[in-house]
Write a protein that holds these residues in place. Sequence first.
Motif, PDB file in Angstrom:
ATOM      1  N   ALA A 197      77.058 -25.284  -6.515  1.00  0.00           N
ATOM      2  CA  ALA A 197      77.170 -24.920  -5.104  1.00  0.00           C
ATOM      3  C   ALA A 197      76.532 -25.976  -4.215  1.00  0.00           C
ATOM      4  O   ALA A 197      77.038 -26.298  -3.133  1.00  0.00           O
ATOM      5  CB  ALA A 197      76.547 -23.553  -4.855  1.00  0.00           C
ATOM      6  N   ALA A 198      75.388 -26.523  -4.652  1.00  0.00           N
ATOM      7  CA  ALA A 198      74.728 -27.569  -3.869  1.00  0.00           C
ATOM      8  C   ALA A 198      75.621 -28.796  -3.760  1.00  0.00           C
ATOM      9  O   ALA A 198      75.783 -29.380  -2.676  1.00  0.00           O
ATOM     10  CB  ALA A 198      73.391 -27.933  -4.510  1.00  0.00           C
ATOM     11  N   ALA A 199      76.210 -29.203  -4.885  1.00  0.00           N
ATOM     12  CA  ALA A 199      77.101 -30.362  -4.868  1.00  0.00           C
ATOM     13  C   ALA A 199      78.299 -30.119  -3.958  1.00  0.00           C
ATOM     14  O   ALA A 199      78.723 -31.011  -3.202  1.00  0.00           O
ATOM     15  CB  ALA A 199      77.565 -30.687  -6.289  1.00  0.00           C
ATOM     16  N   ASP A 200      78.843 -28.911  -4.006  1.00  0.00           N
ATOM     17  CA  ASP A 200      79.989 -28.582  -3.149  1.00  0.00           C
ATOM     18  C   ASP A 200      79.612 -28.688  -1.676  1.00  0.00           C
ATOM     19  O   ASP A 200      80.388 -29.214  -0.860  1.00  0.00           O
ATOM     20  CB  ASP A 200      80.481 -27.169  -3.478  1.00  0.00           C
ATOM     21  N   ALA A 201      78.412 -28.206  -1.315  1.00  0.00           N
ATOM     22  CA  ALA A 201      77.975 -28.283   0.082  1.00  0.00           C
ATOM     23  C   ALA A 201      77.820 -29.726   0.526  1.00  0.00           C
ATOM     24  O   ALA A 201      78.230 -30.101   1.642  1.00  0.00           O
ATOM     25  CB  ALA A 201      76.668 -27.514   0.259  1.00  0.00           C
ATOM     26  N   TYR A 202      77.241 -30.573  -0.323  1.00  0.00           N
ATOM     27  CA  TYR A 202      77.084 -31.977   0.050  1.00  0.00           C
ATOM     28  C   TYR A 202      78.440 -32.679   0.148  1.00  0.00           C
ATOM     29  O   TYR A 202      78.649 -33.539   1.011  1.00  0.00           O
ATOM     30  CB  TYR A 202      76.190 -32.693  -0.961  1.00  0.00           C
ATOM     31  N   ARG A 203      79.380 -32.313  -0.731  1.00  0.00           N
ATOM     32  CA  ARG A 203      80.718 -32.922  -0.648  1.00  0.00           C
ATOM     33  C   ARG A 203      81.402 -32.534   0.662  1.00  0.00           C
ATOM     34  O   ARG A 203      82.078 -33.358   1.287  1.00  0.00           O
ATOM     35  CB  ARG A 203      81.563 -32.498  -1.848  1.00  0.00           C
ATOM     36  N   ARG A 204      81.226 -31.278   1.076  1.00  0.00           N
ATOM     37  CA  ARG A 204      81.811 -30.852   2.349  1.00  0.00           C
ATOM     38  C   ARG A 204      81.142 -31.571   3.526  1.00  0.00           C
ATOM     39  O   ARG A 204      81.800 -31.910   4.523  1.00  0.00           O
ATOM     40  CB  ARG A 204      81.691 -29.339   2.499  1.00  0.00           C
ATOM     41  N   ALA A 205      79.826 -31.816   3.386  1.00  0.00           N
ATOM     42  CA  ALA A 205      79.135 -32.575   4.440  1.00  0.00           C
ATOM     43  C   ALA A 205      79.695 -33.991   4.539  1.00  0.00           C
ATOM     44  O   ALA A 205      79.882 -34.525   5.642  1.00  0.00           O
ATOM     45  CB  ALA A 205      77.633 -32.607   4.157  1.00  0.00           C
ATOM     46  N   LEU A 206      79.981 -34.599   3.399  1.00  0.00           N
ATOM     47  CA  LEU A 206      80.541 -35.949   3.397  1.00  0.00           C
ATOM     48  C   LEU A 206      81.983 -35.960   3.895  1.00  0.00           C
ATOM     49  O   LEU A 206      82.425 -36.958   4.490  1.00  0.00           O
ATOM     50  CB  LEU A 206      80.459 -36.550   1.991  1.00  0.00           C
ATOM     51  N   LYS A 207      82.715 -34.880   3.660  1.00  0.00           N
ATOM     52  CA  LYS A 207      84.080 -34.802   4.187  1.00  0.00           C
ATOM     53  C   LYS A 207      84.049 -34.753   5.712  1.00  0.00           C
ATOM     54  O   LYS A 207      84.887 -35.357   6.385  1.00  0.00           O
ATOM     55  CB  LYS A 207      84.779 -33.562   3.628  1.00  0.00           C
ATOM     56  N   GLU A 208      83.062 -34.029   6.259  1.00  0.00           N
ATOM     57  CA  GLU A 208      82.902 -33.972   7.714  1.00  0.00           C
ATOM     58  C   GLU A 208      82.421 -35.300   8.275  1.00  0.00           C
ATOM     59  O   GLU A 208      82.836 -35.725   9.353  1.00  0.00           O
ATOM     60  CB  GLU A 208      81.910 -32.876   8.089  1.00  0.00           C
ATOM     61  N   ASN A 209      81.516 -35.952   7.531  1.00  0.00           N
ATOM     62  CA  ASN A 209      80.928 -37.205   8.013  1.00  0.00           C
ATOM     63  C   ASN A 209      80.729 -38.153   6.836  1.00  0.00           C
ATOM     64  O   ASN A 209      79.683 -38.127   6.187  1.00  0.00           O
ATOM     65  CB  ASN A 209      79.596 -36.945   8.713  1.00  0.00           C
ATOM     66  N   PRO A 210      81.717 -38.998   6.531  1.00  0.00           N
ATOM     67  CA  PRO A 210      81.592 -39.919   5.393  1.00  0.00           C
ATOM     68  C   PRO A 210      80.404 -40.866   5.497  1.00  0.00           C
ATOM     69  O   PRO A 210      79.977 -41.426   4.489  1.00  0.00           O
ATOM     70  CB  PRO A 210      82.920 -40.691   5.424  1.00  0.00           C
ATOM     71  N   ALA A 211      79.847 -41.037   6.694  1.00  0.00           N
ATOM     72  CA  ALA A 211      78.702 -41.931   6.879  1.00  0.00           C
ATOM     73  C   ALA A 211      77.365 -41.214   6.710  1.00  0.00           C
ATOM     74  O   ALA A 211      76.312 -41.785   6.997  1.00  0.00           O
ATOM     75  CB  ALA A 211      78.769 -42.586   8.268  1.00  0.00           C
ATOM     76  N   ASP A 212      77.386 -39.952   6.261  1.00  0.00           N
ATOM     77  CA  ASP A 212      76.150 -39.180   6.068  1.00  0.00           C
ATOM     78  C   ASP A 212      75.444 -39.703   4.820  1.00  0.00           C
ATOM     79  O   ASP A 212      75.695 -39.261   3.706  1.00  0.00           O
ATOM     80  CB  ASP A 212      76.493 -37.697   5.911  1.00  0.00           C
ATOM     81  N   HIS A 213      74.544 -40.657   5.029  1.00  0.00           N
ATOM     82  CA  HIS A 213      73.884 -41.320   3.901  1.00  0.00           C
ATOM     83  C   HIS A 213      72.963 -40.373   3.148  1.00  0.00           C
ATOM     84  O   HIS A 213      72.819 -40.463   1.922  1.00  0.00           O
ATOM     85  CB  HIS A 213      73.116 -42.529   4.406  1.00  0.00           C
ATOM     86  N   GLU A 214      72.336 -39.440   3.888  1.00  0.00           N
ATOM     87  CA  GLU A 214      71.461 -38.465   3.242  1.00  0.00           C
ATOM     88  C   GLU A 214      72.259 -37.610   2.264  1.00  0.00           C
ATOM     89  O   GLU A 214      71.797 -37.328   1.144  1.00  0.00           O
ATOM     90  CB  GLU A 214      70.792 -37.575   4.292  1.00  0.00           C
ATOM     91  N   ALA A 215      73.454 -37.187   2.660  1.00  0.00           N
ATOM     92  CA  ALA A 215      74.279 -36.368   1.777  1.00  0.00           C
ATOM     93  C   ALA A 215      74.743 -37.165   0.568  1.00  0.00           C
ATOM     94  O   ALA A 215      74.816 -36.636  -0.547  1.00  0.00           O
ATOM     95  CB  ALA A 215      75.482 -35.815   2.545  1.00  0.00           C
ATOM     96  N   THR A 216      75.050 -38.437   0.777  1.00  0.00           N
ATOM     97  CA  THR A 216      75.466 -39.288  -0.343  1.00  0.00           C
ATOM     98  C   THR A 216      74.372 -39.363  -1.404  1.00  0.00           C
ATOM     99  O   THR A 216      74.625 -39.180  -2.600  1.00  0.00           O
ATOM    100  CB  THR A 216      75.800 -40.697   0.155  1.00  0.00           C
ATOM    101  N   ALA A 217      73.141 -39.643  -0.960  1.00  0.00           N
ATOM    102  CA  ALA A 217      72.031 -39.771  -1.901  1.00  0.00           C
ATOM    103  C   ALA A 217      71.702 -38.433  -2.554  1.00  0.00           C
ATOM    104  O   ALA A 217      71.438 -38.363  -3.758  1.00  0.00           O
ATOM    105  CB  ALA A 217      70.802 -40.331  -1.185  1.00  0.00           C
TER     106      ALA A 217
END
Length: 310
Positions: free
Chosen positions: A191-211
């Motif tokens: 679930a955590a990974a899914d949330a971060y992937r959705r965050a990156l879909k909204e903002n591909p430049a979200d470096h915090e979500a990438t890490a």
Amino acid sequence: MSQPSINLHGAVDLSALARPAQPGPAAPAAPGGPATEAPIVAEVTEATFQQTVELSMRVPVVVEVWASYAQGPSQVLAKVATDYGGRFHLARVDVDTSPQIAQAFQVQAVPTVVAIVRGQPIPLYQGDYPEDQLRAVLEEVLRVAAQAGVTGTVSGGAPEEEAAEPEPVEPPLPPLHAEALDAIEREDYEAAADAYRRALKENPADHEATAALAQVELIMRTASAGGLQAVTAAADSPLTDVGAHLAAADAEVAAGQHAAAFDRLLAVVRATAGDDREEVRKRLVEYFEIVGTADPAVADARRNLASALY
């Protein structure tokens, strides 16, 4: 994220030394609130270590394991701790008088510095760091602690007239980041990974979500890989056995052995081509995100990767 990112599950088990209460979901705490009664710097023994772990539920704790034969505790670290005015508690452990603590942290050299956030140990570094790099590491500890809802202070920090002044309140986490952290608290890493992937879909430049996504995926991969047994299993494997060496490198990164993991995968990059090489390159880039640029090993590995590829 320019600072070293950290595996929230650390690399050691403190259960033999302390049994802190199980934390609930992380709730954001406002900086500048009531301080916990504790000094900024304290000597810790096996008899008082449980209180130190319990303190980490409210205040980030940095543990320095030192020895008298190695010039004693770091004065630079103590100075920086004082400069931070109680935003973290520095616990000093003499390896000679508290060997069980050193054993729990798998100390192989002194000084060794480890953080504890919400009872979870976080390997930081060994040896002496210059002050600028030390501050970068501590900033990352405070960032990870804030994500876990640990933003308290210790009372031995700023003078009363300074402590009374209101400090800026940090903005709340973005909703998907908060959702991911809630999932991590209940150990639902999918679930955590899914949330971060959705965050990156909204903002591909979200470096915090990438890490953070890279960290969560590392936790999921190593959960069933047998830990450092993967390193032993890969010892006799050829460099072209990409799966074996990726599993071993995951175990090394999770244990804080970043340079060993980098060297392993750089050797695999040089020995492979095509899709295998690309898979290993991507894994190295994920490690760079997890460890962060403040670790000198990352800069060296980036240069060596570029040389190996081109």
